[in-house]
Design a protein around this motif. Structure first.
Motif, short mmCIF file in Angstrom:
data_model
loop_
_atom_site.label_atom_id
_atom_site.label_comp_id
_atom_site.label_asym_id
_atom_site.label_seq_id
_atom_site.Cartn_x
_atom_site.Cartn_y
_atom_site.Cartn_z
N GLY A 35 -77.44 59.38 6.35
CA GLY A 35 -78.07 58.84 7.08
C GLY A 35 -79.96 59.33 7.20
O GLY A 35 -80.83 58.28 8.16
N GLU A 36 -80.64 60.97 7.31
CA GLU A 36 -81.41 61.37 7.95
C GLU A 36 -81.70 60.88 9.09
O GLU A 36 -82.71 60.11 10.15
N GLU A 37 -80.40 60.90 9.99
CA GLU A 37 -80.39 60.64 11.85
C GLU A 37 -80.84 61.56 12.48
O GLU A 37 -79.49 62.63 12.62
N LYS A 38 -81.75 62.11 13.26
CA LYS A 38 -82.26 62.42 13.90
C LYS A 38 -81.46 63.22 15.52
O LYS A 38 -81.17 63.59 15.56
N GLN A 39 -80.41 61.68 15.57
CA GLN A 39 -79.85 61.87 16.83
C GLN A 39 -78.00 61.75 16.33
O GLN A 39 -77.40 61.30 17.55
N ALA A 40 -77.98 62.34 15.38
CA ALA A 40 -76.45 62.75 14.70
C ALA A 40 -75.55 63.40 15.63
O ALA A 40 -74.58 62.60 16.08
N SER A 41 -76.36 64.01 16.30
CA SER A 41 -75.47 65.13 17.11
C SER A 41 -74.51 64.12 18.27
O SER A 41 -73.29 64.67 18.81
#
Length: 341
Positions: A163-169
């Motif tokens: 998803g190329e999600e920067k807030q994944a964590s």
């Protein structure tokens, strides 16, 4: 994938968009359908490409893993006078459905259908509350299984890479905390949590849940491996001169198609630091531009076309090469099978 994978449209788009085949004229121009040709449409969907190919006089073998799409295409089968064969199958298995003499063309539209997004019970969209499902075939491990059972480290990798999600964590750890109290069951369950954890900023053009929903859908349906395997299958199934046309909607898939066509171009590889690798016989040669994007007019008329990219190749008479997934550098993610109920 679609330009807005989590929902059928962005809020700015003004409502649901009927499924319209993207880059249709460009796809048909590359395939050059004509009487006597057999072309395989690996992603039948609503039948947009198939209908245009049939109109050009060619016969079509169309595949779709979604039983709903197969049922919806029966009228077109009946009207085709025997020129359309519609099969429920993953497109990675397209070579199994090709005639012995080979195919004259293969077309793949690597995106979720607007029809699937519009059906709340399929669980593809955070804009329509429904079960957290996302399975294109209707069977196997669901998105809810992944969200409720995957390790936090695996969720972080899935959201980050797919998803190329920067807030994944942050999102993954919030999921872990919430599921300990109550499992996720619906699309709104998950989207609501993401909205709290990563609230939408005024400048944001997409919903904060978009990338997570995209990542889950890609993971649940094993879309990257499916695409890679489909490219290898097309290489085996196309006859010399046959055309491969792939339309993608996201950089992950476009990268895979670009790598494949580059790898199969026969050009020698190497660098100033490494010895030159022996040149191989090309199995595909270029057809037109290396990449074609939708025109501004098409993108305005069909929001789904905004991120679309078309790449194509013409099959040579060189033997198909080994199906080696390592050329794509795919990530090592969680074992999907172990997350089932």
């Amino acid at each position: 994938m679609v330009a807005n994978p989590g929902g059928g449209n962005t809020e700015a788009d003004g409502g649901p968009v009927r499924h319209i085949p993207v880059l249709l004229a460009e796809v048909v121009a590359v395939l050059e359908p004509a009487p006597g040709k057999i072309i395989l449409d690996g992603t039948f969907g609503a039948g947009g490409y198939t209908s245009a190919i049939l109109a050009g006089g060619a016969s079509v073998i169309a595949l779709d893993r979604d039983p709903t799409a197969i049922a919806g295409g029966q009228d077109l089968v009946a009207a085709s006078a025997g020129k359309l064969t519609l099969v429920q199958s993953e497109f990675s298995r397209l070579a199994e459905h090709a005639p012995d003499e080979g195919l004259d063309g293969v077309v793949l539209d690597i995106g979720v259908s607007s029809m699937q997004i519009d059906e709340a019970e399929r669980g593809f969209s955070f804009q329509k509350n429904g079960p957290l499902d996302m399975r294109m075939s209707g069977s196997g491990v669901s998105a809810a299984d992944v969200v409720n059972r995957a390790k936090v480290s695996d969720l972080i990798r899935i959201f980050s890479f797919l998803g190329e999600e920067k807030q994944a964590s942050r999102i993954a750890r919030a999921i872990e905390k919430r599921r300990a109290e109550e499992p996720f069951r619906t699309t709104r369950d998950l989207a609501g949590l993401i909205e709290i954890v990563t609230p939408r900023k005024a400048k944001d053009k997409i919903h904060p849940a978009t990338r997570v929903f995209q990542a889950l859908r890609v993971f649940v349906n094993e879309e990257l491996v499916e695409l890679a395997e489909a490219l290898f299958a097309a290489e085996r199934a196309l006859k010399p001169g046959g055309r491969l046309v792939v339309v993608t909607f996201h950089s992950l898939e476009d990268r895979i198609v670009k790598k494949f066509l580059s790898d199969r171009s026969g050009k020698a590889a190497g660098s100033r630091h490494m010895p030159l690798v022996h040149e191989r016989a090309a199995t595909f040669e270029a057809v037109g531009k290396s990449m074609v994007a939708a025109s501004e007019a098409e993108a305005d008329a069909n929001p789904r076309a905004r991120s679309a990219k078309l790449r194509a190749g013409r099959r040579t008479n060189a033997p198909a090469e080994a199906a080696d997934l390592s050329i794509f550098d795919l990530p090592n993610l969680a074992d999907l099978a172990k997350l089932g109920g």
